[in-house]
Write an enzyme that holds these catalytic residues in place. Structure first.
Site, PDB file in Angstrom:
ATOM      1  N   ASN A 127       0.723  -1.006  -0.013  1.00 23.02           N
ATOM      2  CA  ASN A 127      -0.123   0.034   0.208  1.00 23.02           C
ATOM      3  C   ASN A 127       0.876   1.373  -0.499  1.00 23.02           C
ATOM      4  O   ASN A 127       0.040   2.456   0.243  1.00 23.02           O
ATOM      5  CB  ASN A 127      -1.025   0.275   1.477  1.00 23.02           C
ATOM      6  CG  ASN A 127       0.238  -0.176   2.337  1.00 23.02           C
ATOM      7  OD1 ASN A 127       1.108  -0.012   2.204  1.00 23.02           O
ATOM      8  ND2 ASN A 127      -1.151   0.220   3.783  1.00 23.02           N
ATOM      9  N   SER A 186      12.327 -11.155  13.759  1.00 22.99           N
ATOM     10  CA  SER A 186      13.418 -10.221  13.840  1.00 22.99           C
ATOM     11  C   SER A 186      13.768 -11.045  14.808  1.00 22.99           C
ATOM     12  O   SER A 186      12.985 -11.805  16.012  1.00 22.99           O
ATOM     13  CB  SER A 186      12.549  -9.066  14.844  1.00 22.99           C
ATOM     14  OG  SER A 186      13.226  -7.897  14.874  1.00 22.99           O
ATOM     15  N   TYR A 233       6.039  -3.181  18.735  1.00 25.03           N
ATOM     16  CA  TYR A 233       6.609  -3.685  17.663  1.00 25.03           C
ATOM     17  C   TYR A 233       7.211  -4.978  17.545  1.00 25.03           C
ATOM     18  O   TYR A 233       6.630  -5.945  17.176  1.00 25.03           O
ATOM     19  CB  TYR A 233       7.811  -3.156  16.792  1.00 25.03           C
ATOM     20  CG  TYR A 233       8.431  -3.863  15.142  1.00 25.03           C
ATOM     21  CD1 TYR A 233       8.139  -3.524  14.680  1.00 25.03           C
ATOM     22  CD2 TYR A 233       9.769  -4.455  16.191  1.00 25.03           C
ATOM     23  CE1 TYR A 233       8.855  -4.309  14.050  1.00 25.03           C
ATOM     24  CE2 TYR A 233      10.589  -4.671  15.340  1.00 25.03           C
ATOM     25  CZ  TYR A 233      10.121  -5.278  14.191  1.00 25.03           C
ATOM     26  OH  TYR A 233      10.716  -5.933  13.188  1.00 25.03           O
ATOM     27  N   LYS A 249       5.490  -9.199  16.816  1.00 24.60           N
ATOM     28  CA  LYS A 249       6.336 -10.575  16.564  1.00 24.60           C
ATOM     29  C   LYS A 249       6.025 -11.986  16.801  1.00 24.60           C
ATOM     30  O   LYS A 249       6.150 -12.773  16.073  1.00 24.60           O
ATOM     31  CB  LYS A 249       8.002 -10.247  15.715  1.00 24.60           C
ATOM     32  CG  LYS A 249       8.615  -8.603  14.768  1.00 24.60           C
ATOM     33  CD  LYS A 249       7.592  -8.995  13.130  1.00 24.60           C
ATOM     34  CE  LYS A 249       7.876  -7.558  12.498  1.00 24.60           C
ATOM     35  NZ  LYS A 249       7.333  -8.250  11.136  1.00 24.60           N
ATOM     36  N   ASN A 271      16.413   5.972  12.458  1.00 28.82           N
ATOM     37  CA  ASN A 271      16.494   5.735  14.074  1.00 28.82           C
ATOM     38  C   ASN A 271      17.677   4.662  13.734  1.00 28.82           C
ATOM     39  O   ASN A 271      18.016   4.691  14.796  1.00 28.82           O
ATOM     40  CB  ASN A 271      15.297   4.909  14.208  1.00 28.82           C
ATOM     41  CG  ASN A 271      14.431   5.925  14.258  1.00 28.82           C
ATOM     42  OD1 ASN A 271      14.245   6.689  15.214  1.00 28.82           O
ATOM     43  ND2 ASN A 271      13.025   5.355  13.802  1.00 28.82           N
ATOM     44  N   ASN A 272      18.111   4.076  12.889  1.00 30.25           N
ATOM     45  CA  ASN A 272      18.726   2.756  12.889  1.00 30.25           C
ATOM     46  C   ASN A 272      20.264   3.389  12.213  1.00 30.25           C
ATOM     47  O   ASN A 272      20.387   4.382  11.919  1.00 30.25           O
ATOM     48  CB  ASN A 272      18.510   2.111  11.878  1.00 30.25           C
ATOM     49  CG  ASN A 272      16.706   0.445  11.865  1.00 30.25           C
ATOM     50  OD1 ASN A 272      16.398   1.307  11.662  1.00 30.25           O
ATOM     51  ND2 ASN A 272      16.945   0.383  13.327  1.00 30.25           N
ATOM     52  N   GLY A 310      16.139  -0.005  26.377  1.00 31.81           N
ATOM     53  CA  GLY A 310      15.816  -1.141  25.848  1.00 31.81           C
ATOM     54  C   GLY A 310      17.008  -1.648  25.166  1.00 31.81           C
ATOM     55  O   GLY A 310      16.372  -2.714  24.505  1.00 31.81           O
TER      56      GLY A 310
HETATM   57  P1  NAD Z   1       9.974  -1.067   5.295  1.00 37.85           P
HETATM   58  O1  NAD Z   1       8.981  -0.134   5.576  1.00 37.85           O
HETATM   59  O2  NAD Z   1      10.719  -0.750   3.879  1.00 37.85           O
HETATM   60  O3  NAD Z   1       9.123  -1.947   4.105  1.00 37.85           O
HETATM   61  C1  NAD Z   1       7.278  -2.637   4.627  1.00 37.85           C
HETATM   62  C2  NAD Z   1       6.666  -2.295   3.590  1.00 37.85           C
HETATM   63  O4  NAD Z   1       5.534  -2.942   3.384  1.00 37.85           O
HETATM   64  C3  NAD Z   1       6.397  -1.056   2.837  1.00 37.85           C
HETATM   65  O5  NAD Z   1       6.550  -0.900   1.234  1.00 37.85           O
HETATM   66  C4  NAD Z   1       5.393  -0.680   3.128  1.00 37.85           C
HETATM   67  O6  NAD Z   1       4.398   0.120   2.243  1.00 37.85           O
HETATM   68  C5  NAD Z   1       4.445  -1.933   3.332  1.00 37.85           C
HETATM   69  N1  NAD Z   1       3.125  -1.867   4.466  1.00 37.85           N
HETATM   70  C6  NAD Z   1       3.641  -1.453   5.188  1.00 37.85           C
HETATM   71  N2  NAD Z   1       2.046  -2.162   5.181  1.00 37.85           N
HETATM   72  C7  NAD Z   1       1.272  -2.373   4.771  1.00 37.85           C
HETATM   73  C8  NAD Z   1      -0.040  -2.641   4.651  1.00 37.85           C
HETATM   74  N3  NAD Z   1      -1.006  -3.057   5.905  1.00 37.85           N
HETATM   75  N4  NAD Z   1      -0.272  -3.364   3.340  1.00 37.85           N
HETATM   76  C9  NAD Z   1       0.136  -3.075   2.229  1.00 37.85           C
HETATM   77  N5  NAD Z   1       1.463  -2.832   2.396  1.00 37.85           N
HETATM   78  C10 NAD Z   1       2.302  -2.729   3.183  1.00 37.85           C
HETATM   79  O7  NAD Z   1      10.635  -2.343   5.947  1.00 37.85           O
HETATM   80  P2  NAD Z   1      11.621  -3.256   5.228  1.00 37.85           P
HETATM   81  O8  NAD Z   1      12.694  -3.218   6.419  1.00 37.85           O
HETATM   82  O9  NAD Z   1      11.697  -3.530   4.682  1.00 37.85           O
HETATM   83  O10 NAD Z   1      11.003  -4.380   6.376  1.00 37.85           O
HETATM   84  C11 NAD Z   1      10.306  -5.431   5.996  1.00 37.85           C
HETATM   85  C12 NAD Z   1      10.262  -6.461   7.205  1.00 37.85           C
HETATM   86  O11 NAD Z   1      10.768  -6.859   7.681  1.00 37.85           O
HETATM   87  C13 NAD Z   1       8.870  -5.673   8.170  1.00 37.85           C
HETATM   88  O12 NAD Z   1       7.931  -6.559   8.378  1.00 37.85           O
HETATM   89  C14 NAD Z   1       9.802  -5.644   9.425  1.00 37.85           C
HETATM   90  O13 NAD Z   1       9.683  -5.691  10.533  1.00 37.85           O
HETATM   91  C15 NAD Z   1      11.106  -6.996   9.234  1.00 37.85           C
HETATM   92  N6  NAD Z   1      12.625  -6.460   9.784  1.00 37.85           N
HETATM   93  C16 NAD Z   1      12.944  -5.477   8.822  1.00 37.85           C
HETATM   94  C17 NAD Z   1      14.110  -5.038   9.665  1.00 37.85           C
HETATM   95  C18 NAD Z   1      14.662  -4.339   9.284  1.00 37.85           C
HETATM   96  O14 NAD Z   1      15.907  -3.813  10.359  1.00 37.85           O
HETATM   97  N7  NAD Z   1      14.908  -3.250   8.361  1.00 37.85           N
HETATM   98  C19 NAD Z   1      14.727  -6.170  11.200  1.00 37.85           C
HETATM   99  C20 NAD Z   1      13.705  -7.113  10.814  1.00 37.85           C
HETATM  100  C21 NAD Z   1      13.000  -7.058  10.467  1.00 37.85           C
HETATM  101  N1  UDP Z   2      23.038   3.524  17.824  1.00 39.54           N
HETATM  102  C1  UDP Z   2      23.637   4.349  18.267  1.00 39.54           C
HETATM  103  N2  UDP Z   2      23.173   5.695  17.622  1.00 39.54           N
HETATM  104  C2  UDP Z   2      22.086   6.005  16.704  1.00 39.54           C
HETATM  105  C3  UDP Z   2      22.048   4.756  16.842  1.00 39.54           C
HETATM  106  C4  UDP Z   2      22.174   3.110  17.196  1.00 39.54           C
HETATM  107  O1  UDP Z   2      24.642   4.409  18.863  1.00 39.54           O
HETATM  108  O2  UDP Z   2      21.697   6.574  16.097  1.00 39.54           O
HETATM  109  C5  UDP Z   2      23.672   1.384  18.395  1.00 39.54           C
HETATM  110  C6  UDP Z   2      22.527   1.092  19.012  1.00 39.54           C
HETATM  111  O3  UDP Z   2      22.748   1.165  20.131  1.00 39.54           O
HETATM  112  C7  UDP Z   2      22.463  -0.304  18.866  1.00 39.54           C
HETATM  113  C8  UDP Z   2      23.180  -0.045  17.378  1.00 39.54           C
HETATM  114  O4  UDP Z   2      23.288   0.969  17.610  1.00 39.54           O
HETATM  115  O5  UDP Z   2      23.803  -0.752  19.466  1.00 39.54           O
HETATM  116  C9  UDP Z   2      22.829  -0.773  16.622  1.00 39.54           C
HETATM  117  O6  UDP Z   2      21.299   0.217  16.549  1.00 39.54           O
HETATM  118  P1  UDP Z   2      19.848   0.006  15.048  1.00 39.54           P
HETATM  119  O7  UDP Z   2      19.143   0.935  16.171  1.00 39.54           O
HETATM  120  O8  UDP Z   2      20.486   0.239  13.822  1.00 39.54           O
HETATM  121  O9  UDP Z   2      19.379  -1.648  15.776  1.00 39.54           O
HETATM  122  P2  UDP Z   2      19.090  -2.135  16.933  1.00 39.54           P
HETATM  123  O10 UDP Z   2      19.448  -1.641  18.013  1.00 39.54           O
HETATM  124  O11 UDP Z   2      17.452  -2.473  16.727  1.00 39.54           O
HETATM  125  O12 UDP Z   2      19.771  -3.794  16.214  1.00 39.54           O
END
Ligand code: NAD
Ligand code: UDP
Length: 334
Positions: A33, A125, A149, A153, A198-199, A294
């Site tokens: 979407n 995840s 979140y 999962k 955030n990441n 966290g």
């Molecule tokens: P992303 O946000 O880039 O991709 C998610 C996609 O899903 C987007 O294109 C969004 O438009 C679509 N979407 C969300 N809700 C929807 C809905 N109700 N209907 C239709 N489409 C919808 O995220 P990503 O980083 O590609 O992650 C993909 C999956 O992997 C997610 O489920 C996320 O939780 C999981 N995941 C991601 C990470 C990470 O660090 N990126 C880590 C662990 C798990």
């Molecule tokens: N982190 C950091 N500064 C930032 C973002 C992340 O120091 O601006 C650190 C965070 O504390 C963690 C690592 O980088 O140790 C990875 O963070 P991320 O949020 O990417 O992944 P997650 O913690 O969800 O595994």
């Protein structure tokens, strides 16, 4: 040729998975979407592969749209990426997260079952390992969550487990991703979050391009070799390939299986920063900030199960991941 539906296929990981699927000869339909992605992602996939995946633009929360889609299309398997994924946001708007991620998944599973499509690979995840396990994380460790979140999962894994237990025709693989970073080597697809990232790696990329001043490192007093947090960073292309291996596995194995996708190696925040400095050829400013509530000190996978069941292992090293991220970042501002 099998027909694979990729929910969330326009997103960061989903778009890379579409590339791998198309290159392997699958017929691909993206179901998205665009709430966190753009339709242009499909053009970029087409540029890389020479094939544009079909698109079903719909919201998984729209039950009749999902059910009509599956009634009208013959689908062999689903890879389910669609979901909301920002931890902080999930604490602010938990009901939106539970609704989108859980209701969307329930609609999807029901429509699949009604139409005899019972193979699904789900994006879980490493967050399900919670705060109380010690790395390396193995799939048999107790799971938990610390934010909405993470609970989605955990709950979806439970729903999938119960679904497989009730009907032996289901083949379900929940892939527990560690920290996906990097971008396609073409630089055409990658991760480009709206607003302040955030990441870690998207944030560092903004510092490298000069749109953010400096990185704040969240804590340098953890019980880790250099005091900063340790994570298992995995190249998004390696991760995408893992999904094709999971589909292959599901062809011959019914039931539910949770499998880690990680490298098995931990890298600290400082190591990531230094690798990125090497990739972009600049020194990147940082300050030490307080720990983030966290956050755990150390997270990395035991990747053995993926190796033995899926015959998959990650290949890229941290420097390659940072180089690909930087290459993608540069191409955002031609
Ligand atoms: P992303 O946000 O880039 O991709 C998610 C996609 O899903 C987007 O294109 C969004 O438009 C679509 N979407 C969300 N809700 C929807 C809905 N109700 N209907 C239709 N489409 C919808 O995220 P990503 O980083 O590609 O992650 C993909 C999956 O992997 C997610 O489920 C996320 O939780 C999981 N995941 C991601 C990470 C990470 O660090 N990126 C880590 C662990 C798990
Ligand atoms: N982190 C950091 N500064 C930032 C973002 C992340 O120091 O601006 C650190 C965070 O504390 C963690 C690592 O980088 O140790 C990875 O963070 P991320 O949020 O990417 O992944 P997650 O913690 O969800 O595994």
């Amino acid at each position: 040729m099998s027909h694979i539906v990729v929910t969330g296929g326009a997103g960061f990981i989903g778009s890379h998975c579409c590339v791998e699927l198309l290159q392997a000869g699958a017929q691909v339909t993206v179901l998205d979407n665009f709430c966190n992605s753009k339709p242009e992602a499909l053009h970029h996939i087409a540029k890389i592969t020479g094939i544009c995946p079909a698109l079903a633009q719909l919201d998984l929360c729209d039950e009749s749209a999902v059910s009509s889609f599956f009634a009208a299309n013959s689908v062999d398997a689903v890879i389910h990426f669609a979901g909301l994924k920002a931890v902080g946001e999930s604490c602010r708007i938990p009901l939106t997260y539970y609704h989108n991620n859980l209701t969307g998944t329930l609609h999807l599973l029901r429509a699949m079952a009604e139409n005899g499509c019972k193979t699904i690979v789900f994006s879980s995840s490493a967050t399900v390992y919670g705060m109380h396990n010690t790395a390396p994380f193995t799939e048999d460790m107790p799971t938990s969550a610390t934010n909405p979140y993470g609970w989605t999962k955990q709950m979806i894994e439970q729903i999938l487990m119960d679904t497989a237990a009730a009907d032996p025709d289901w083949a379900i693989v929940a892939l527990r991703y560690f920290n996906p970073i990097g971008a396609h080597p073409s630089g055409l697809i990658g991760e480009n979050p709206n607003g302040i990232p955030n990441n870690l790696v998207p944030y560092v990329a903004r510092v490298a391009e000069g749109t953010l001043e400096r990185l704040s490192i969240y804590g340098d007093d953890y019980d880790t070799p250099d005091g900063t947090g340790v994570r298992d960073y995995i190249h998004v292309v390696d991760l995408a390939k893992g999904h094709l291996c999971a589909l292959e596995y599901a062809k011959t194995h019914h039931g539910f299986e949770a499998i880690n996708l990680g490298t098995g190696n931990g890298a600290s925040v400082l190591e990531v920063l230094h690798a990125y400095e090497q990739a972009c050829g600049k020194s990147l400013p940082y300050v030490i900030a307080p720990r983030h509530a966290g956050d755990i000190a150390t997270s990395f996978a035991d990747p053995q199960k993926a190796k033995s069941l899926l015959h998959w292992q990650a290949e890229s090293d941290l420097l390659t991941m940072c180089k690909d991220s930087w290459n993608f970042t540069l191409q955002q501002h031609p």
